[in-house]
Each structure stands twice: as C-alpha cells, then as structure tokens.
Design a protein around this motif. Structure first.
Motif: not given
Length: 436
Positions: A425-432
C-alpha cells in the motif's frame, strides 16, 4: 446494501460514476396457490406500465363479486395469469393490437409506448411471476391489485432473464379481467428502467445494444461504434467468468437523467453502471456531460464495471479505489501514464495534504469536481502500479480475490502477490506522489 459511487464531470468526457444496486427482489407464486391457479408461475408473462396513466375507470361489479372471497381470488388469479400470457405472446410475436387488447382504453397509450420501447430493444424473453393471489381493493368491488415480477431478455434469446417487480391493477370480470395499470418499478432500489418510462430508439451490434430517446436518434451510429470498440476492451476485464452477453447502454437527455433508475446522481456525474439482475449491470451516459471529443473513455470505464463487478455489485467504501482504479486503467487503454488527463488534479490533491490512505478516497456526493477527479486519478495510479509491478493478470487476480471472493486486501495481497499489504500500500502511495 449498496451505495452510489459516481464519476465526476470535468472538461473532458471520461469522469464517470459507479452506481451499483442490489439485485431486485423476486419471488414466485407459492406451490399451493399454483395448484389452485392450474399453472406454473414461471410460465406467466406480464408487461409493466409507466406512471402517469389515468385513474381506474369506473366499472360495475360482476356476478363473481358474490362468490366466496377465497375462491374468487383463486379464480381471478388464474384469469389474470391467462391474460398476461396472451399479452406476452403478443409482445414476442410483434402484435401491438394483441398486446393492448387486455388493457382498459385509459391505459393503452402508456402501454403502447412501452411496447414500442421493448420491441426497439429486441425483447426476446418476457414472462411473469405473480406473487401470491390478487387482493381485492377495499371499497371498490371488482377491483384487484396483483404484484408481479416479470423477467426479460434483450437481443439474446437464451440469457438469464432480468427481474423487475411491479404492482398491477385490474378490473375483474367472469373470465377476462381488464388491466387498468402497471405501475413503474419505483419501489425498487434501482427505480424505473428506461423502457418503463421513455420512448426509445435503439441500435444493436455484436456486443452491445445502445438506446436513447428520439431526440438523440442521430447520435446512435456513433454511440454504437464507440460502444462496440469499448466492449472489446471491457471483455478483457471479466475477471470471474465470461463477459456479458450484450452490454446495454442508455444515453440520457436531461429529463431522462433525472428519472432513469431513480436519478439523484451528483452534478459532476457523467455516467454510471447499475445492477439490474443477477450478474448484469446496465450503463447510463449523461448527454449533458459529454463534449465533442466523444464518450470513448467513458464507455471503456463503464463497460469495464459491467464486465468486472460481482453479480450483486459492491458497497463502495474501502475498496472504492480498486473498483474505480481498474475502470480508469481500462479507460486509458494502455496509454502512457504521463498522458492521463487527471494528473494535474492529482498533483493538487496530494499537495493540499492528502493523508495517503487509499481506503479513504471515495468522494462525497457534494465533493467539488476537482476533488472527485483527483480521487479517480489516485485509484488509477495505484492500480497502474500494481499492474506494472506484478503484471496485469496478477493485478486482476487481486481484484477478483477482493471483490468476488470477499477477501480483505491484506488476505488478497498475501495470496496473490505473496507480500503483506501495508508495505505494498505504501509503495502504491509513493508511486502516486512521484508521478504527480
């Protein structure tokens, strides 16, 4: 219980909505009553009528009014079923006069409009299931009310019929009750369907049927071409079975937008998909929300909902980002991320202090248009990251595990990706954050 998940309406045409509704309640005539009526409820057929017909015409009570009430109800129910059978057979063979013959003159105008709409949509199955016995209207001798669930297919003759539950009103006679009214299905959670309340014209292709009102007749060829192209994309996202036999798309003018399926969408909504049966979702496009660039991305988005969602829809909430993110992913049709039109809105949303929680993305009905657009953009980027990192098929398996198999995102992440959800989840947020 399900909730609307509408799409915003930006300067472009693709901000869309998801309004998914629970499958309609259906039930058949009890077996004991079926025996009395002398036929199976599943073989009965009925037609509905939009609101607005005149009040019941006056009529004297027949001789049967003096009979035992229970026997009279059984006998009337049997005759009602026979009338509905005759009407259904007339509809399927294209006999307008026969379709109207069982109805009182005051009801025929609305029924004629409904007949024409269903024929335009190429109705192929039409049958009714009266619920219990008819009930006498208090203080009105010879008048009856009969709830009916009728089931229908469009275009495809062997589909799983979709149900609609309505209330019908009748004037009794010895052997041929007269249909006084068929009320629109406004008591159902989805509200009235387009063919219940509007005059329709339609175009049919190999994968889609598109309908609108006569005012937009000239747009049908373009809409059909766009729908057929969108269906090729959406078919790839049928994650838990075959794609729909036909995608059904209704193009709504201003008044139709406010009435079809109950209306009540946020002002920034450009389209939505709504559950109408066990596994079927129909799509509505808002004519007022579309620009000259056309509805192509909107169609890809909404038809992907129709292909990918569970049979009963979904309830929004914490999985909103995943449902709408997948639809946006399909809408872009593999275009590069930097061509996504909502990136500026996502950038402003992130810069204004987004808390970094995917589960809290769903916009309120009264959210500003840019806030709604940003939410869709964040969902798209998160799903895009999962597809880029793990491949599209594993991303779809994750979607299926959450939406169709009822797993939590943590369970689905461990099962499909082999990793705990919170770091991912945190990886997805970082990508955003890095893409904006």
């Amino acid at each position: 219980m399900t909730e609307d998940a509408p799409r915003r309406r930006p300067p472009w045409s693709r901000w869309t909505a998801l309004a998914v509704v629970l499958a309609l309640l259906t039930c058949g005539l009890p077996a004991a009553l079926l025996a009395g009526a002398g036929r199976r409820a599943a073989d009965r057929q009925v037609v509905a009528r939009p609101a607005g017909a005149s009040a019941d015409p006056a009529g004297p009570a027949g001789p049967a009014d003096l009979a035992d009430p229970a026997d009279l109800a059984v006998r009337t129910g049997r005759h009602l079923a026979a009338q509905l059978d005759r009407q259904a057979a007339a509809l399927l063979r294209g006999d307008r006069a026969g379709f109207l013959a069982i109805a009182d003159r005051s009801a025929r105008s609305a029924l004629a409009r409904r007949y024409a709409a269903l024929r335009a949509l190429r109705v192929t199955v039409w049958r009714a299931e009266p619920e219990g016995l008819p009930t006498a209207v208090p203080g009105q001798p010879g008048r009856w009310r009969q709830p009916v669930t009728f089931r229908y297919c469009l275009v495809v003759p062997d589909c799983r019929p979709d149900p609609v539950r309505v209330q019908t009103r009748w004037r009794g006679s010895d052997d041929a009750p007269v249909l006084l009214a068929v009320e629109e299905s406004r008591s159902e959670r989805t509200g009235p369907r387009p063919w219940e309340v509007s005059e329709l014209v339609a175009a049919v292709g190999p994968r889609t049927v598109v309908a609108t009102t006569p005012a937009y007749r000239e747009r049908l060829p373009g809409l059909l071409a766009g729908a057929e192209a969108a269906a090729e994309v959406a078919d790839r996202y049928a994650v838990a079975g075959p794609p729909p036999d036909r995608y059904r798309i209704f193009y709504a003018g201003r008044s139709e937008w406010l009435r079809w399926y109950g209306g009540g969408r946020p002002r920034w909504t450009a389209g939505y998909a709504v559950t109408v049966g066990d596994g079927r979702h129909e799509v509505v496009l808002n004519a007022a929300a579309l620009t000259a660039s056309g509805p192509d991305e909107l169609l890809r988005h909404e038809l992907t909902h129709a292909a990918s969602l569970p049979p009963a829809g979904y309830s929004g909430g914490q999985t909103w980002w995943l449902v709408e993110g997948l639809a946006e992913y399909a809408a872009t049709d593999n275009a590069p991320v930097d061509r996504y039109e909502g990136l500026d809105e996502v950038h402003r949303f992130v810069a204004d202090g987004w808390d970094g929680r995917l589960a809290g993305l769903a916009p309120a009905d009264d959210a500003p248009a840019d806030r709604a657009g940003a939410a869709y953009g964040v969902g798209y980027l998160a799903v895009r990251h999962l597809a880029d990192r793990y491949g599209e098929q594993r991303m779809l398996a994750f979607f299926r595990a959450v939406l169709h198999e009822g797993r939590t995102v943590s369970e689905a992440s461990a099962q499909v990706f082999g990793e705990p959800w919170q770091p991912l989840h945190d990886e997805c947020v970082g990508y955003v954050r890095t893409r904006t």
